[in-house]
Design a protein around this motif. Structure first.
Motif, PDB file in Angstrom:
ATOM      1  N   LYS A 228      45.573  34.560  30.864  1.00  0.00           N
ATOM      2  CA  LYS A 228      46.092  35.700  30.894  1.00  0.00           C
ATOM      3  C   LYS A 228      46.992  36.123  32.321  1.00  0.00           C
ATOM      4  CE  LYS A 228      45.970  40.290  29.497  1.00  0.00           C
ATOM      5  NZ  LYS A 228      46.973  40.527  28.453  1.00  0.00           N
TER       6      LYS A 228
ATOM      7  N   LEU B 207      40.882  31.830  29.394  1.00  0.00           N
ATOM      8  CA  LEU B 207      41.235  32.820  28.947  1.00  0.00           C
ATOM      9  C   LEU B 207      42.037  33.817  30.120  1.00  0.00           C
ATOM     10  CD1 LEU B 207      42.269  34.653  26.436  1.00  0.00           C
ATOM     11  CD2 LEU B 207      39.976  35.757  26.755  1.00  0.00           C
ATOM     12  N   LYS B 208      41.205  33.819  31.156  1.00  0.00           N
ATOM     13  CA  LYS B 208      41.702  34.549  32.275  1.00  0.00           C
ATOM     14  C   LYS B 208      42.812  33.796  33.137  1.00  0.00           C
ATOM     15  CE  LYS B 208      38.412  34.927  35.513  1.00  0.00           C
ATOM     16  NZ  LYS B 208      37.171  35.027  36.512  1.00  0.00           N
TER      17      LYS B 208
ATOM     18  N   THR C 228      55.071  38.803  30.211  1.00  0.00           N
ATOM     19  CA  THR C 228      55.120  39.892  29.467  1.00  0.00           C
ATOM     20  C   THR C 228      56.691  40.670  29.600  1.00  0.00           C
ATOM     21  OG1 THR C 228      53.787  41.429  30.767  1.00  0.00           O
ATOM     22  CG2 THR C 228      52.541  40.205  29.061  1.00  0.00           C
TER      23      THR C 228
ATOM     24  N   TYR D  66      36.127  31.390  28.819  1.00  0.00           N
ATOM     25  CA  TYR D  66      36.536  32.806  29.455  1.00  0.00           C
ATOM     26  C   TYR D  66      37.169  32.533  30.695  1.00  0.00           C
ATOM     27  CZ  TYR D  66      35.981  37.062  32.237  1.00  0.00           C
ATOM     28  OH  TYR D  66      36.483  38.303  33.089  1.00  0.00           O
TER      29      TYR D  66
ATOM     30  N   GLU E 223      50.441  34.902  31.735  1.00  0.00           N
ATOM     31  CA  GLU E 223      51.151  35.287  30.546  1.00  0.00           C
ATOM     32  C   GLU E 223      52.501  36.188  31.190  1.00  0.00           C
ATOM     33  OE1 GLU E 223      49.720  38.987  28.492  1.00  0.00           O
ATOM     34  OE2 GLU E 223      49.254  37.271  27.083  1.00  0.00           O
TER      35      GLU E 223
END
Length: 98
Positions: A64, A60-61, A69, A57, A67
């Motif tokens: 993220k 993943l944080k 975008t 987790y 990331e």
């Protein structure tokens, strides 16, 4: 059969009953210890699994946060710079404690 013989027979019967009860309790106790050991092993497995999930987790944080975008490269650079500053602060605090 006299009173003495009757008392001895009653005593012997009670001793046999206690021995049987002792063996039953000993088996039950062994079963309970086995159950506790099994539960402990399951608990350790679940704790390890929880640790792995928390680590996943956190990764993943972090992914993220990094990331990019919609081509927002500048915003991503700012996030990375902030993370670097946070890490540097942590290193400084740890260095001061040593």
């Amino acid at each position: 059969m006299g009173a003495t013989e009757k008392t001895i027979n009653t005593f012997a019967t009670r001793v046999r009953q206690m021995i049987l009860q002792y063996h039953d309790l000993k088996q039950e106790n062994a079963g309970l210890y086995a159950m506790v050991d099994e539960k402990d092993a399951k608990l350790k497995q679940l704790e390890a699994q929880l640790k792995q999930v928390r680590n996943d987790y956190d990764m993943l944080k972090l992914a993220k946060m990094l990331e990019v975008t919609d081509g927002d490269l500048e915003e991503a650079k700012k996030r990375v710079a902030k993370l670097v500053r946070d890490v540097n602060k942590c290193i400084t605090l740890l260095s001061e404690k040593s």
